[in-house]
Scaffold this active site. Structure first.
Site, short mmCIF file in Angstrom:
data_model
loop_
_atom_site.label_atom_id
_atom_site.label_comp_id
_atom_site.label_asym_id
_atom_site.label_seq_id
_atom_site.Cartn_x
_atom_site.Cartn_y
_atom_site.Cartn_z
N LYS A 181 0.84 -1.21 0.00
CA LYS A 181 0.00 0.00 0.00
C LYS A 181 0.87 1.25 0.00
CE LYS A 181 -3.84 -2.39 2.18
NZ LYS A 181 -4.43 -2.88 3.42
N GLN A 222 -4.91 -1.63 9.49
CA GLN A 222 -4.73 -2.97 8.93
C GLN A 222 -5.28 -4.03 9.87
OE1 GLN A 222 -3.38 -3.62 5.77
NE2 GLN A 222 -4.05 -5.69 6.18
N ASP A 247 -11.47 2.49 3.60
CA ASP A 247 -11.84 1.08 3.50
C ASP A 247 -13.34 0.91 3.25
OD1 ASP A 247 -9.88 -0.86 3.50
OD2 ASP A 247 -9.54 -0.78 5.66
#
Length: 283
Positions: free
Chosen positions: A53, A97, A120
């Site tokens: 990422k 995460q 997200d």
């Protein structure tokens, strides 16, 4: 022979589109999209994802911050870090995460991110907007599935779509997004009676159940489009999907491979979400 839906190539195109637009944003508005990723603990898979990422952000000309926290961090300390990022004007997207250590309440942490920075698409506010069809930040993996179908000119409207799996991260949002594109959607799960028969009705079959090679040839209608979201390791440690690719590929009209299908799309959509969140601050 099925068309192989190449997620790797498609994600590279999307990342390049994002890079061009990010450069434009910087040049015209003086705004650099920024993403902060928080990782707690030493999970090796998580570390790989976070590194990918970060590298994608840098390549896209974005501002990237990785915040590493120890496994035994207090929940309160993590929440304070999120609170600081919520008000940081250089950060437009915040991502924690997963998975988190057992002593930390995952929902509490995800809900602490302000909806405008929830790249997200997991915040209840954004899930609510998605459910009622209001434009919002969409979860990366399901959004990647739709993007692949559209970029390969696969018609969703009026098609029978079957989603195997009802997780909040993939199954449910994938069903909602297919519905938003006028697909006729059935969601299947471990309690579905005669799963194979339901799957055989699908024009578009999206599989996100987390079981290696779960979908076999007898579950797929000839000419169906098969989207495999699963990532599993087999006995030899090789990455395989939830679909028995070798058996299903000759029957399908189009299919995603694993690896190289839906997987690469997740990070591409994350880049796109970060860009969109940055653009939204100008409105």
């Amino acid at each position: 022979m099925a068309i192989i839906i190449d997620g790797k190539a498609t994600s590279a195109i999307i990342k390049e589109e994002v890079r061009v637009e990010a450069e434009q944003l910087k040049a015209e508005k003086g705004l650099t999209p920024g993403l902060a990723v928080i990782i707690v603990g030493e999970n090796p898979a998580s570390k790989v994802y976070v590194r990918n990422k970060h590298q994608s952000c840098i390549k896209a000309g974005m501002h990237s911050v990785v915040i590493e926290m120890p496994e035994d961090i207090a929940e309160e300390t993590l929440l304070e870090e999120i609170a600081a990022l919520n008000v940081d004007p250089t950060i437009h997207g915040i991502l924690v995460q997963l998975p988190l250590p057992k002593h930390i309440n995952e929902d509490k942490v995800l809900n602490a991110i302000v909806p405008e920075k929830d790249v997200d698409g997991f915040h209840p506010t954004n899930v609510g907007y998605m459910t009622i069809g209001t434009p919002t930040v969409l979860p990366c993996t399901p959004a990647g599935v739709i993007e692949l179908l559209e970029r390969y000119n696969i018609e969703i409207s009026g098609k029978k779509c079957v989603v195997i799996g009802r997780s909040n991260i993939v199954g449910k949002p994938a069903a909602l997004l297919l519905l938003a594109k006028n697909g006729t959607v059935t969601v299947c799960h471990s309690r579905t009676k005669d799963l194979a028969a339901v799957c055989r009705e699908a024009d578009i079959l999206v599989v996100a159940i987390g079981k290696a090679k779960f979908v076999t040839a007898d579950m797929v209608k000839p000419g169906a489009v098969v989207i495999d979201v699963g990532i599993n390791r087999n006995e030899e440690g090789k990455l395989v999907g939830d679909v028995d690719f070798d058996a299903v590929e000759p029957i399908a009209s189009a299919i995603t491979p694993v690896p190289g299908g839906v997987g690469p799309m997740t990070i591409a959509m994350l880049m796109k979400n970060t860009l969109e969140c940055a653009k939204a601050t100008l409105k």
